[in-house]
Write an enzyme that holds these catalytic residues in place. Structure first.
Site, PDB file in Angstrom:
ATOM      1  N   PHE A 164      48.387  98.621 -30.663  1.00  0.00           N
ATOM      2  CA  PHE A 164      49.076  98.042 -31.623  1.00  0.00           C
ATOM      3  C   PHE A 164      50.605  98.579 -32.055  1.00  0.00           C
ATOM      4  O   PHE A 164      51.226  98.463 -33.102  1.00  0.00           O
ATOM      5  CB  PHE A 164      48.379  98.396 -33.417  1.00  0.00           C
ATOM      6  CG  PHE A 164      46.690  98.608 -32.744  1.00  0.00           C
ATOM      7  CD1 PHE A 164      46.303  98.024 -32.778  1.00  0.00           C
ATOM      8  CD2 PHE A 164      46.050 100.372 -32.999  1.00  0.00           C
ATOM      9  CE1 PHE A 164      44.511  97.958 -32.368  1.00  0.00           C
ATOM     10  CE2 PHE A 164      44.618 100.162 -33.395  1.00  0.00           C
ATOM     11  CZ  PHE A 164      44.200  99.267 -32.682  1.00  0.00           C
ATOM     12  N   HIS A 165      51.884  98.165 -31.004  1.00  0.00           N
ATOM     13  CA  HIS A 165      52.543  97.970 -30.497  1.00  0.00           C
ATOM     14  C   HIS A 165      53.608  97.122 -30.337  1.00  0.00           C
ATOM     15  O   HIS A 165      54.371  97.301 -29.337  1.00  0.00           O
ATOM     16  CB  HIS A 165      53.251  99.656 -29.673  1.00  0.00           C
ATOM     17  CG  HIS A 165      52.572 100.204 -30.150  1.00  0.00           C
ATOM     18  ND1 HIS A 165      52.489 101.856 -29.173  1.00  0.00           N
ATOM     19  CD2 HIS A 165      51.678 101.359 -31.260  1.00  0.00           C
ATOM     20  CE1 HIS A 165      51.930 102.514 -29.460  1.00  0.00           C
ATOM     21  NE2 HIS A 165      51.595 103.207 -31.093  1.00  0.00           N
ATOM     22  N   PRO A 166      53.682  96.007 -30.864  1.00  0.00           N
ATOM     23  CA  PRO A 166      54.881  95.238 -30.039  1.00  0.00           C
ATOM     24  C   PRO A 166      55.434  95.021 -30.921  1.00  0.00           C
ATOM     25  O   PRO A 166      55.832  95.244 -31.976  1.00  0.00           O
ATOM     26  CB  PRO A 166      53.689  93.380 -31.022  1.00  0.00           C
ATOM     27  CG  PRO A 166      52.771  94.482 -32.186  1.00  0.00           C
ATOM     28  CD  PRO A 166      52.202  95.981 -31.579  1.00  0.00           C
TER      29      PRO A 166
END
Length: 540
Positions: free
Chosen positions: A473-475
């Site tokens: 969840f780190h775009p």
């Protein structure tokens, strides 16, 4: 303006997005009572219990009430799988459903940004912005302070299996440390978390809600921004929709805080992006910026699972009605126990090989296991030793698929698309196995459930990594900062969109390179600096 209904509104600043960055911007910009600020949020309010009880991520991720429910395109590096790509659909954005881990990254990350020709973004420049926001439970020191809006505490639950993993890591040469947030995060420790007395502390709780009483700040939820209005080369407002009513908000300056997914999509819908791509969508080109939507970077979470014996894990506890009842009672009385859990409590940073000057791997160790978030926990005792490559070489993209702002964008992270990333994945799984085989874990008889001990070659391990991996969840990076001679740079060092006056981006999409750790607090740091720049520029 044609195509809008209702009265025209006028503000000094319009902030698009009330997520992690937008909440900071709302607070800081409206602190000047002479500035009128509008914040537009397409999601809703955080009036649901699972936004506030930390373990609520188990119910929020994959729920259309709280998650935009994006999915990637099929990814060759993941065995052709398309995976869920969670993003928060609520004020506070993903800080309302994320892992609550407080992480700044490494000093070398930001010094690297400065070396790319981005003044003001080195470690010595960003550390004051991190500290300006912080309300740390520890006594103030050179790296932490109290009194800010962003609450940081230590976990309120411990697990024997995690203590044993920490001991095993030290037996493998990964030193115990007390703090991952000094600029050097190498070592093994329990994570610091964004909680206050056992409750999730989202950006909305810390920054937005305390400011909503200001008469110069207005929040509009359920507001889908359709496009940025650009006149004579300057952004002068936005068109947004609430229900079936379309509205126009005029602004002295527009700042996008819709995240690495939403911001590039909105830029493209507004005619700002690669000209050929926009033409294919039937969108008139206002500014050719081919970097919009490109440079996507994300941390791929490889999730090896190990069955264990003779030790408590959440898998077993959660399946027992009386233990679940006991958890609820403990939380109600003391705000401690498993209901205060972040998805990962124990972390470690290390190198996959001596080739790396600073740690390039991060572990998120969890006293539970499941196929993916949103699925039930496994029906056997187990832990997950998630590990991710902090600095992937692969680059992906996020692009609009339609002129309709409600249409989901095409998300293609290109995981494991480069040989280096496949090599790091293989080496990471080998390191996991060395730690699990260390004496400190032996009494729990760990057995590899996934990907499987029969896989030993580098080729098998890198392929298996893609089969058990998912996003963590780190775009970031889809509207990156860069120098004027970089054709793919969307922003300058002051976060201004190139060629469009009065328009900035202040979220994770601005990062030229991903930080070495969880990205929520670095995103908020960007917003902190953006607000200071905007107010400084307004003063002339």
């Amino acid at each position: 303006m044609a195509g809008t209904s209702g009265s025209e509104e006028s503000y000094d600043y319009v902030v698009v997005g009330a997520g992690s960055a937008g909440c900071v911007l709302a607070n800081r910009l409206s602190a000047d009572p002479s500035k009128r600020v509008l914040v537009l949020e397409a999601g809703g309010s955080d009036d649901w219990i699972w936004f506030h009880i930390p373990v609520g991520y188990l119910f929020a991720i994959g729920n259309p009430r709280s998650d935009w429910m994006f999915r990637t395109q099929p990814q060759p590096g993941l065995g052709g799988r398309a995976i869920a790509y969670p993003r928060g659909k609520v004020i506070g954005g993903s800080s309302a459903i994320n892992a609550m881990i407080y992480m700044r990254g490494q000093a070398a990350d930001y010094d690297g940004w400065r070396q790319l020709g981005l003044p003001g973004w080195g470690w010595d420049d960003v550390l004051p912005a991190f500290m300006a926001m912080e309300d740390h439970v520890s006594p103030p020191n050179a790296f932490h302070r109290s009194g800010g809006e962003w609450r940081v505490e230590y976990p309120r639950v411990r697990w024997d299996i995690l203590d044993a993993f920490q001991a095993a890591a030290t037996e493998c040469g990964i030193a115990r440390v007390d703090d991952f947030n000094t600029g050097d995060n190498e070592g093994v420790s329990y994570f610091q978390v964004n909680q206050k007395r056992g409750r999730r502390w989202s950006a909305a709780r810390g920054f937005l809600k305390p400011a909503l009483g200001r008469p110069n700040l207005r929040l509009q939820t359920g507001a889908m921004t359709e496009r940025i209005v650009v006149e004579d080369g300057r952004a002068t407002g936005v068109v947004y929709r609430v229900g079936d009513q379309k509205r126009l908000a005029r602004a002295g300056e527009v700042v996008l805080a819709s995240g690495a997914v939403g911001t590039p999509q909105l830029l493209e819908l507004s005619g700002i992006g690669d000209g050929a791509r926009l033409a294919d969508l039937g969108i008139p080109v206002l500014r050719h910026l081919p970097g919009v939507g490109e440079n996507l970077q994300d941390h791929l979470q490889i999730r090896p699972v190990f069955k264990v014996e003779g030790v408590r894990t959440l898998n077993v506890d959660y399946r027992s009605l009386w233990k679940r009842a006991a958890m609820g009672v403990e939380y109600a009385l003391f705000r401690t126990g498993p209901l205060t859990m972040a998805p990962s409590q124990l972390g470690a940073f290390t190198r996959s090989s001596p080739d790396y000057a600073t740690p390039n791997l991060q572990f998120h160790v969890q006293p539970l296991s499941l196929d993916k978030f949103g699925d039930p926990l496994h029906d056997f005792p187990a832990f997950t030793a998630s590990v991710c490559n902090l600095r992937p070489a692969s680059r992906g993209s996020i692009h609009a698929t339609s002129p309709d702002p409600a249409a989901a964008p095409a998300i293609s992270p290109n995981y494991l698309g480069e040989d280096e990333d496949r090599r790091v994945a293989s080496d990471a799984l080998k390191l996991v196995r060395r730690i699990v085989a260390a004496p400190a874990l032996a009494r729990y008889r760990p057995q590899e459930f996934r990907p499987g001990a029969h896989l030993v070659s580098d080729e098998d391990l890198s392929r298996a990594a893609g089969e058990v991996a998912s996003t963590i969840f780190h775009p970031v990076g889809t509207a990156k900062m860069g120098q004027a001679d970089d054709p793919m740079a969307v922003l300058d060092a002051r976060l201004r969109v190139r060629g469009i006056a009065g328009l900035r981006v202040a979220d994770a999409s601005a990062m030229p390179r991903i930080t070495s750790g969880n990205t929520n607090s670095p995103t908020m740091m960007i917003a902190e600096k953006a607000a200071a720049m905007m107010l400084e520029d307004a003063r002339g």
